[in-house]
Design a protein around this motif. Structure first.
Motif, PDB file in Angstrom:
ATOM      1  N   ALA A  42     -19.866  10.308  -2.526  1.00  0.00           N
ATOM      2  CA  ALA A  42     -19.942   8.858  -2.740  1.00  0.00           C
ATOM      3  C   ALA A  42     -18.576   8.230  -2.969  1.00  0.00           C
ATOM      4  N   VAL A  43     -17.774   8.823  -3.843  1.00  0.00           N
ATOM      5  CA  VAL A  43     -16.465   8.243  -4.158  1.00  0.00           C
ATOM      6  C   VAL A  43     -15.597   8.198  -2.905  1.00  0.00           C
ATOM      7  N   ALA A  44     -15.605   9.278  -2.144  1.00  0.00           N
ATOM      8  CA  ALA A  44     -14.799   9.324  -0.921  1.00  0.00           C
ATOM      9  C   ALA A  44     -15.288   8.299   0.100  1.00  0.00           C
ATOM     10  N   THR A  45     -16.599   8.123   0.212  1.00  0.00           N
ATOM     11  CA  THR A  45     -17.138   7.154   1.171  1.00  0.00           C
ATOM     12  C   THR A  45     -16.736   5.727   0.796  1.00  0.00           C
ATOM     13  N   ILE A  46     -16.825   5.394  -0.488  1.00  0.00           N
ATOM     14  CA  ILE A  46     -16.420   4.054  -0.931  1.00  0.00           C
ATOM     15  C   ILE A  46     -14.921   3.866  -0.712  1.00  0.00           C
ATOM     16  N   GLN A  47     -14.144   4.908  -0.911  1.00  0.00           N
ATOM     17  CA  GLN A  47     -12.713   4.808  -0.648  1.00  0.00           C
ATOM     18  C   GLN A  47     -12.425   4.633   0.841  1.00  0.00           C
ATOM     19  N   GLU A  48     -13.336   5.107   1.686  1.00  0.00           N
ATOM     20  CA  GLU A  48     -13.193   4.861   3.116  1.00  0.00           C
ATOM     21  C   GLU A  48     -13.440   3.388   3.442  1.00  0.00           C
ATOM     22  N   VAL A  49     -14.362   2.780   2.708  1.00  0.00           N
ATOM     23  CA  VAL A  49     -14.558   1.333   2.826  1.00  0.00           C
ATOM     24  C   VAL A  49     -13.262   0.608   2.467  1.00  0.00           C
ATOM     25  N   VAL A  50     -12.626   1.055   1.384  1.00  0.00           N
ATOM     26  CA  VAL A  50     -11.354   0.455   0.963  1.00  0.00           C
ATOM     27  C   VAL A  50     -10.289   0.648   2.034  1.00  0.00           C
ATOM     28  N   ASN A  51     -10.269   1.836   2.660  1.00  0.00           N
ATOM     29  CA  ASN A  51      -9.307   2.068   3.745  1.00  0.00           C
ATOM     30  C   ASN A  51      -9.430   1.003   4.833  1.00  0.00           C
ATOM     31  N   LEU A  52     -10.646   0.704   5.228  1.00  0.00           N
ATOM     32  CA  LEU A  52     -10.874  -0.302   6.264  1.00  0.00           C
ATOM     33  C   LEU A  52     -10.376  -1.679   5.820  1.00  0.00           C
ATOM     34  N   ILE A  53     -10.667  -2.008   4.567  1.00  0.00           N
ATOM     35  CA  ILE A  53     -10.218  -3.286   4.015  1.00  0.00           C
ATOM     36  C   ILE A  53      -8.687  -3.363   4.004  1.00  0.00           C
ATOM     37  N   LEU A  54      -8.032  -2.273   3.630  1.00  0.00           N
ATOM     38  CA  LEU A  54      -6.573  -2.258   3.556  1.00  0.00           C
ATOM     39  C   LEU A  54      -5.933  -2.339   4.940  1.00  0.00           C
ATOM     40  N   THR A  81       0.818  -1.214   0.000  1.00  0.00           N
ATOM     41  CA  THR A  81       0.000   0.000   0.000  1.00  0.00           C
ATOM     42  C   THR A  81       0.848   1.259   0.000  1.00  0.00           C
ATOM     43  N   ALA A  82       0.169   2.366  -0.283  1.00  0.00           N
ATOM     44  CA  ALA A  82       0.779   3.700  -0.206  1.00  0.00           C
ATOM     45  C   ALA A  82      -0.214   4.638   0.469  1.00  0.00           C
ATOM     46  N   GLY A  83       0.299   5.670   1.128  1.00  0.00           N
ATOM     47  CA  GLY A  83      -0.555   6.678   1.734  1.00  0.00           C
ATOM     48  C   GLY A  83      -1.012   6.376   3.146  1.00  0.00           C
ATOM     49  N   TYR A  84      -0.416   5.365   3.789  1.00  0.00           N
ATOM     50  CA  TYR A  84      -0.862   4.961   5.129  1.00  0.00           C
ATOM     51  C   TYR A  84      -0.621   6.073   6.153  1.00  0.00           C
ATOM     52  N   GLU A  85       0.544   6.657   6.150  1.00  0.00           N
ATOM     53  CA  GLU A  85       0.853   7.683   7.157  1.00  0.00           C
ATOM     54  C   GLU A  85      -0.074   8.884   7.028  1.00  0.00           C
ATOM     55  N   GLU A  86      -0.323   9.310   5.789  1.00  0.00           N
ATOM     56  CA  GLU A  86      -1.226  10.452   5.574  1.00  0.00           C
ATOM     57  C   GLU A  86      -2.648  10.110   6.041  1.00  0.00           C
ATOM     58  N   PHE A  87      -3.036   8.879   5.787  1.00  0.00           N
ATOM     59  CA  PHE A  87      -4.373   8.452   6.222  1.00  0.00           C
ATOM     60  C   PHE A  87      -4.487   8.491   7.749  1.00  0.00           C
ATOM     61  N   ASN A 126       1.094   3.870  -9.151  1.00  0.00           N
ATOM     62  CA  ASN A 126       2.273   3.526  -8.348  1.00  0.00           C
ATOM     63  C   ASN A 126       2.387   2.026  -8.075  1.00  0.00           C
ATOM     64  N   GLY A 127       1.453   1.245  -8.629  1.00  0.00           N
ATOM     65  CA  GLY A 127       1.488  -0.196  -8.444  1.00  0.00           C
ATOM     66  C   GLY A 127       1.105  -0.659  -7.053  1.00  0.00           C
ATOM     67  N   LYS A 128       0.548   0.253  -6.268  1.00  0.00           N
ATOM     68  CA  LYS A 128       0.168  -0.059  -4.896  1.00  0.00           C
ATOM     69  C   LYS A 128      -1.334   0.140  -4.699  1.00  0.00           C
ATOM     70  N   ALA A 129      -1.870  -0.477  -3.645  1.00  0.00           N
ATOM     71  CA  ALA A 129      -3.216  -0.152  -3.194  1.00  0.00           C
ATOM     72  C   ALA A 129      -3.112   1.132  -2.376  1.00  0.00           C
ATOM     73  N   ASN A 130      -3.959   2.103  -2.670  1.00  0.00           N
ATOM     74  CA  ASN A 130      -3.781   3.436  -2.098  1.00  0.00           C
ATOM     75  C   ASN A 130      -4.790   3.755  -0.998  1.00  0.00           C
ATOM     76  N   PHE A 131      -4.258   4.099   0.169  1.00  0.00           N
ATOM     77  CA  PHE A 131      -5.092   4.723   1.187  1.00  0.00           C
ATOM     78  C   PHE A 131      -5.455   6.121   0.698  1.00  0.00           C
ATOM     79  N   THR A 132      -6.591   6.625   1.130  1.00  0.00           N
ATOM     80  CA  THR A 132      -7.025   7.971   0.759  1.00  0.00           C
ATOM     81  C   THR A 132      -7.429   8.737   2.011  1.00  0.00           C
ATOM     82  N   THR A 133      -7.439  10.042   1.897  1.00  0.00           N
ATOM     83  CA  THR A 133      -7.876  10.890   3.009  1.00  0.00           C
ATOM     84  C   THR A 133      -9.065  11.719   2.557  1.00  0.00           C
TER      85      THR A 133
END
Length: 770
Positions: A390-402, A334-340, A635-642
């Motif tokens: 909506a997009v941000a909320t679904i990406q929050e679901v992905v954050n939990l999965i990651l 993954t990428a973006g963990y610290e920012e998340f 970046n070839g990674k699964a991305n955390f988002t904020t």
């Protein structure tokens, strides 16, 4: 005579209609023998027993046809030979395989104006369109037209436009892969990327969110993963009505020890209890309880809820690093963990709980479940996708999965549950107004012409373009565009601005009655119909929610010999439009559908040996990187988002409204006037409200009210709705679509995906007068 059909729902004009409303307690168990009896009633009410049984026995079978309803997958292994379908699948078959048909005499006897006085349910029950029909400019009645003349009119009209971008080519999710591929190919050779589709209105937010974070805009799980999971969280979805066969998968998961968490503003029967009629216990009415934890979230409270759960998990993780989060997965994949994490720490759990409308006790209980488990499946539908964020909320679901490393392994991953049979396949075939450059380059390589490079119109953009006179021809491959889209009055005005509207359809619907200066209805074969080409029955292919492509072959004699398969319609339209100017051998595609699949194989990755694999009973899986732990992001990674939590500010007299389906409904198709699970019978113009809001606003149970808002300075009104007290959070309401689509502002759409915000409409109520 005024031949303009009315735009408003005719139901609102009938003063006797409210006398028939009957209310009962909401059901606590879905399916069971009641569903079996309902299925039989619908199917055998539309056709004789022999035809009905033939249809049902072929439905969702490996050598049969794909359900024209939802895209829930069929089992990879053994399937029930008797009933591999659900109640609403049977209803869909009843609608499509009906023996009622509409020919020249029907349209001679019924003007467009008179037909438009009917409600959507009455229109749909008239029957299948049996021959091509044409409405000349200024005419009051559709009249028969030959296929050759219809194609000539369409070709001449398209060739007369000043620019290819003055044409719009819309696609419904019912369209099979072969027709979808030809349709986008035709549009692109014609010179436009104006390819809006029903995905723009439903799971576009999912595609954008998953594409940015995981590199593929599809879910990652297989059906078999449900029984291997430890936790299943279901957000903004009502499977009991919209995807009933999902209940069997949930029951199997529950019996295997999985914990099921349901997140929804309304308690939905299918997530409370399920009585499987294919088991002895189910046939006896013994129900299986599915949901372990029900979180009755406020409308758009999902983001706050997810962050609250994540924050509690973070607290535990910091006490003992590596005990809660999958740190190895996070580090390597993954990428973006610290920012998340930094963004998450801005919040306080108590404030998030208040924003979500969920007690701290329930949030702690939920977080405790996630803390101990690593195989998590997240499912969601329109309750998440049709919001501004909506997009941000679904990406929050992905954050939990990651955080939990719950992807790329058995029993874990993402599962956006698609709403229409081949909506995912249509996108795979290139029905995309913003097609990837690799796809456009592939078309150029295979066919020798350069497709247009500029993005085309999505659904909302094409409505604006038609309204402003920029788009002059509208062609719909299936669907009921007017009833599916937001801001009904605005959309109707847009369609009436067109020089020509064309609908490739199985049945009559409201979009045929709100039309351009000229209009055509072109009747096509449905999934159930035998589609004969050159003396051989053809098959098509469809892709389900989990990326399986399989054969669909109709088994019923069509109700008319004047129907054409959708691939044939597209190919003949192309021949009529291009003549000898085309670089594509369109005539070849009219000889056998294998020729279409040959070229799909050449154009789209994952379809090697397409004709051979399409004939393998049960189909084949398309490549899926996230399923294998591979992420095709930049970046070839699964991305955390904020993302930040959105706070909805309401005036004292304002409420939030979501639109939803009744149980007697699939998308815009109304099978009946009952919502059995919610206890509403013989009526659709109702508004579900919290009892405290009813009292606070000075109303009472059963009051008839008008719903209205003033978004962008335009007053939108939906008249004559009955107030029904229901279990729903304060300041939240729910109504059925398409009756309240008129209230969904055309200017209110999700960030990035541009999906209409049908699950977040701000409105006010006033007592109806008159």
């Amino acid at each position: 005579m005024n031949n303009k059909a009315k735009i408003t729902d005719p139901n609102a004009e009938n003063p006797e209609r409210f006398l028939k409303l009957r209310l009962a307690k909401p059901k606590t168990v879905a399916a069971g023998m009641t569903a079996v009896l309902s299925s039989a009633k619908h199917v055998f009410g539309e056709m004789d027993v022999a035809r009905g049984m033939k249809a049902l026995l072929a439905l969702n079978q490996k050598d049969g046809f794909d359900c024209p309803g939802c895209a829930w997958p069929d089992p990879d292994g053994v399937r029930s030979k008797i009933a591999e379908y659900c109640e609403n699948g049977a209803k869909a078959i009843a609608e499509e395989a009906t023996t009622k048909k509409l020919g020249a005499q029907f349209f001679k006897d019924n003007s467009v104006f008179d037909l438009a006085k009917l409600n959507d349910y009455q229109i749909g029950k008239k029957g299948r369109v049996a021959e091509p029909m044409y409405l000349p400019e200024g005419a009051t009645h559709y009249q028969p037209i030959s296929w050759d003349d219809a194609f000539k009119k369409m070709g001449d009209k398209l060739n007369s436009l000043a620019s290819p971008d003055e044409a719009v080519f819309y696609t419904s999710g019912r369209t099979g892969n072969e027709a979808a591929f030809l349709y986008q190919l035709f549009a692109r050779e014609y010179g436009t990327n104006n390819l809006p589709d029903c995905s723009n209105m439903c799971h576009e937010s999912s595609g954008v969110a998953l594409g940015e974070t995981l590199g593929l805009g599809k879910g990652s799980v297989k059906l078999e993963d449900f029984a291997k999971s430890e936790v299943i969280i279901i957000l903004g979805q009502n499977p009991g009505t919209n995807h009933p066969r999902m209940l069997s998968a949930l029951q199997e998961a529950k019996e295997a020890g999985s914990t099921i968490i349901s997140v929804n503003p309304l308690p939905e029967t299918g997530l409370i209890g399920f009585s499987n009629p294919q088991t002895v216990k189910g046939a006896l009415g013994i129900k299986a309880r599915l949901t372990d934890i029900f979180l009755q979230v406020k409308l758009n409270g999902d983001m706050a809820l997810l962050k609250a759960i994540e924050l509690l998990l973070l607290e535990e993780e910091e006490k003992k690093p590596g005990s809660v989060f999958d740190l190895e997965f996070i580090k390597n994949n993954t990428a973006g963990y610290e920012e998340f994490i930094s963004n998450l720490k801005k919040y306080k759990v108590e404030e998030l709980a208040e924003a979500a409308g969920i007690s701290m006790e329930q949030i702690r209980e939920t977080a405790d479940v996630f803390k101990k488990k690593g195989k998590i499946i997240a499912c969601w539908a329109m309750g998440l996708t049709q919001h501004k964020n909506a997009v941000a909320t679904i990406q929050e679901v992905v954050n939990l999965i990651l955080l939990k490393g719950s992807i790329g392994k058995p029993g874990a991953g993402t599962c956006p549950v698609r709403g229409h049979s081949n909506v995912q396949g249509d996108r795979t075939m290139g029905i995309n107004e913003k097609a990837p450059q690799k796809f456009l380059d592939s078309i150029e390589r295979v066919y020798g012409f350069r497709p247009p490079q500029a993005h085309g119109y999505d659904v909302v953009e094409c409505i604006h373009a038609m309204h402003e006179g920029k788009a002059k021809v509208f062609i719909a491959m299936g669907g009921n565009f007017l009833s599916a889209t937001p801001d009904t009055t605005y959309t109707a005005e847009a369609m009436r601005n067109c020089d020509m509207t064309v609908h490739i359809s199985t049945k009559l619907n409201r979009s045929h009655l709100i039309h351009g200066k000229e209009a055509l209805i072109l009747p096509c074969c449905g999934h159930t119909d035998i589609d004969m080409v050159n003396g051989e029955a053809q098959f098509i292919t469809c892709e389900n929610s989990m990326g399986v492509v399989q054969m669909s072959k109709g088994s019923l004699k069509p109700i008319s010999d004047k129907l054409l398969g959708e691939p044939m319609i597209v190919a003949r339209l192309a021949m009529a439009t291009f003549g000898d100017r085309s670089k594509i051998n369109w005539k070849l595609y009219t000889e056998h559908y294998d020729y279409i699949r040959n070229d799909i194989e050449l154009t789209i990755p994952g379809f090697g040996d397409y004709n051979k694999r399409a004939r393998i009973l049960g189909g084949f899986y398309l490549p899926n990187g996230p399923r294998e732990g591979k992420f095709s992001t930049a970046n070839g990674k699964a991305n955390f988002t904020t993302s930040d939590v959105t706070k909805i500010e309401l005036a004292e007299d304002e409420l939030m409204m979501q639109t939803l389906r009744s149980h007697d409904q699939f998308n815009t198709t109304i099978y009946g006037l009952d919502d059995r699970y919610r206890g509403v019978y013989n009526e659709r113009r109702v508004i579900f409200m919290n009892e405290k809001d009813i009292i606070r606003l000075g109303f009472k149970d059963g009051d008839i009210v008008d719903l209205y808002n003033n978004h962008g300075g335009v007053e939108r009104i939906a008249r004559k709705f009955i107030i029904i007290p229901f279990s729903i959070p304060e300041q939240c309401t729910a109504t059925y679509f398409p009756e309240t689509n008129v209230l969904v502002p055309i200017g209110s759409t999700a960030d990035k995906s541009n999906t209409p915000t049908s699950k977040m409409v701000i409105l006010k109520l006033r007592k109806h007068v008159g």
